[in-house]
Design an enzyme around this catalytic site. Sequence first.
Site, PDB file in Angstrom:
ATOM      1  N   GLY A 291     -74.183 -10.407  19.520  1.00 48.04           N
ATOM      2  CA  GLY A 291     -72.942 -10.625  18.795  1.00 48.04           C
ATOM      3  C   GLY A 291     -71.994  -9.455  18.876  1.00 48.04           C
ATOM      4  N   GLU A 292     -71.017  -9.472  17.981  1.00 48.31           N
ATOM      5  CA  GLU A 292     -70.047  -8.392  17.856  1.00 48.31           C
ATOM      6  C   GLU A 292     -69.753  -8.165  16.383  1.00 48.31           C
ATOM      7  OE1 GLU A 292     -66.620  -7.835  20.625  1.00 48.31           O
ATOM      8  OE2 GLU A 292     -67.169  -9.853  21.283  1.00 48.31           O
TER       9      GLU A 292
ATOM     10  N   GLY B 101     -59.236 -20.592  21.220  1.00 53.09           N
ATOM     11  CA  GLY B 101     -58.765 -21.192  19.973  1.00 53.09           C
ATOM     12  C   GLY B 101     -59.818 -22.036  19.289  1.00 53.09           C
TER      13      GLY B 101
ATOM     14  N   CYS C 293     -75.088 -11.902  24.396  1.00 54.47           N
ATOM     15  CA  CYS C 293     -76.412 -11.407  24.752  1.00 54.47           C
ATOM     16  C   CYS C 293     -77.454 -12.466  24.417  1.00 54.47           C
ATOM     17  CB  CYS C 293     -76.722 -10.113  24.000  1.00 54.47           C
ATOM     18  SG  CYS C 293     -75.586  -8.760  24.359  1.00 54.47           S
TER      19      CYS C 293
ATOM     20  N   SER D 236     -72.998  -6.092  28.357  1.00 50.67           N
ATOM     21  CA  SER D 236     -72.409  -4.864  27.825  1.00 50.67           C
ATOM     22  C   SER D 236     -70.919  -5.054  27.550  1.00 50.67           C
ATOM     23  CB  SER D 236     -72.595  -3.712  28.811  1.00 50.67           C
ATOM     24  OG  SER D 236     -73.964  -3.544  29.119  1.00 50.67           O
ATOM     25  N   ILE D 237     -70.523  -4.867  26.280  1.00 53.44           N
ATOM     26  CA  ILE D 237     -69.124  -4.953  25.872  1.00 53.44           C
ATOM     27  C   ILE D 237     -68.655  -3.616  25.297  1.00 53.44           C
ATOM     28  CG2 ILE D 237     -67.454  -6.195  24.444  1.00 53.44           C
ATOM     29  CD1 ILE D 237     -68.811  -7.936  26.553  1.00 53.44           C
TER      30      ILE D 237
END
Length: 503
Positions: free
Chosen positions: A78-79, A376, A2, A53-54
Amino acid sequence: MCGITGFLTRRLSSNSVDIINNMTGSLAHRGPDSHGVWLSDDRRVCLGHRRLSILDLSNHGNQPMIDNSNRFIITYNGEIYNFKELRADLESEYKFSSNSDTEVILAGIVVWGVQNTISRLRGMFAIALWDKNENTLWVCRDRFGKKPLYYSADSNYFIFSSELRSFKYAPWIDHKISSNSLATFLNYSYVPAPVSIYENIHKLMPGTIKKIKFRDEISTDDIKYWNAHEFISDNITKQSTNKKITFDDALDSLEVHLEKAVKLRMISDVPLGALLSGGIDSSLIVALMQKQATQPVKTFSIGTYNTKFNEATYAKEVANYLGTDHTEMYITEAEAQAVIPELPRIYDEPFGDTSQIPTFLVSKIAKEDVKVCLTGDGGDEMFGGYNRYLFIDKYWKILKLIPSYIRQRLGLSMQSISIDNVEKLFKILRYISPNNFLPALPVEKFYKISNLLSAKNGLAVQDVLYSKWTDVSSLVINADSGQGEAILSPHAPLGLNLASQQM
């Protein structure tokens, strides 16, 4: 991914709405799903958000978001991977109206306070929170600086954004290039925190909360809620007093932690995949994803027709072995070169990593099928995967056995030899030596060795191995020659190298 932005200003502005809308609009590529702004009644406090949107795809997850008491307003990028556990702890004290991790942060702040909540978060985040009651703005960044957050401040304003491009719409900012930052970029190929390419715009350091008080004038305080060096030192101390574990035990423990970390990052309400290069890091992540997935993981790789640089064959072998749903695309040199003019738009701060081109191209491919990708990235930084991490200690142990005055004189003697003569020397050696006897870039390594001989301590060895030049002040007028040691100081928080890999 976002985008967040906003500002505080003591100066009344009739065009605050236009400013915040333009700043927020400049981040549209970060959040195509929705956008929102919040302004205080006097329009001196403005927050903006662009949403990708997650989790909780409904409008209930839109931002800026206001808590139940109407005291706090948050805009966040973020998450939070442990949001379900935190929500379970909060449900008896806060009534939730969404399933988003954003509201979990808000609820935590209402119940536990800002600092206690931020210290409990596990994830990647950049957060801005306005407290109406205290006339205070809080901006926070995750422990390793995975999510970017730029700011500019004086006694009359405070401005923040996920990207530098937003600042051009703020009338208070003078976009003057920093000579020191430019020289640092030319030397290290990126601009490390806390500076940016502009003189009066900075990056919030990883693991930091900045408290901005809006009183007669705007004042700021930094609160360090996590420090990598302290964390590592504390755990080394604990380990030294506990029973020693074997290498196999450590390996098993690492696998458990990695598997849990990957599982948490697979929580999503949208299609998810992985970028696969065929190297150790991305292959390990995909293997742990596939182990826990109920169907083949979607993987993506980019290939080149130049076999010297092509890694797609390794990625395909890994994908076939793991049974992933694999997509690969081969590109020509012309297609790769066509991306170069777009780089200033994609990265609005200079960034010299050549992997940015294939990363951009493989991301375009992945976007057609998924909305989120694991990679990774960061493995080499976390686990010492680059040779230079091993060489620093190894070289210094050897160098310090030689009397410093001998090393200094030998190093200066080598540096006095002109590049033309060094090139002639290696042309002769290449002619008379066996195939593959000489290393790649022998002239560059010759001068690297001369600088290593002149190194006074391990930090100087590190600077030589990282640097492109011996004296950054010679690159740019008015640049400070002491920039290298400041950037590579062992007291600087871990995350400087990670800060360039921003999302």
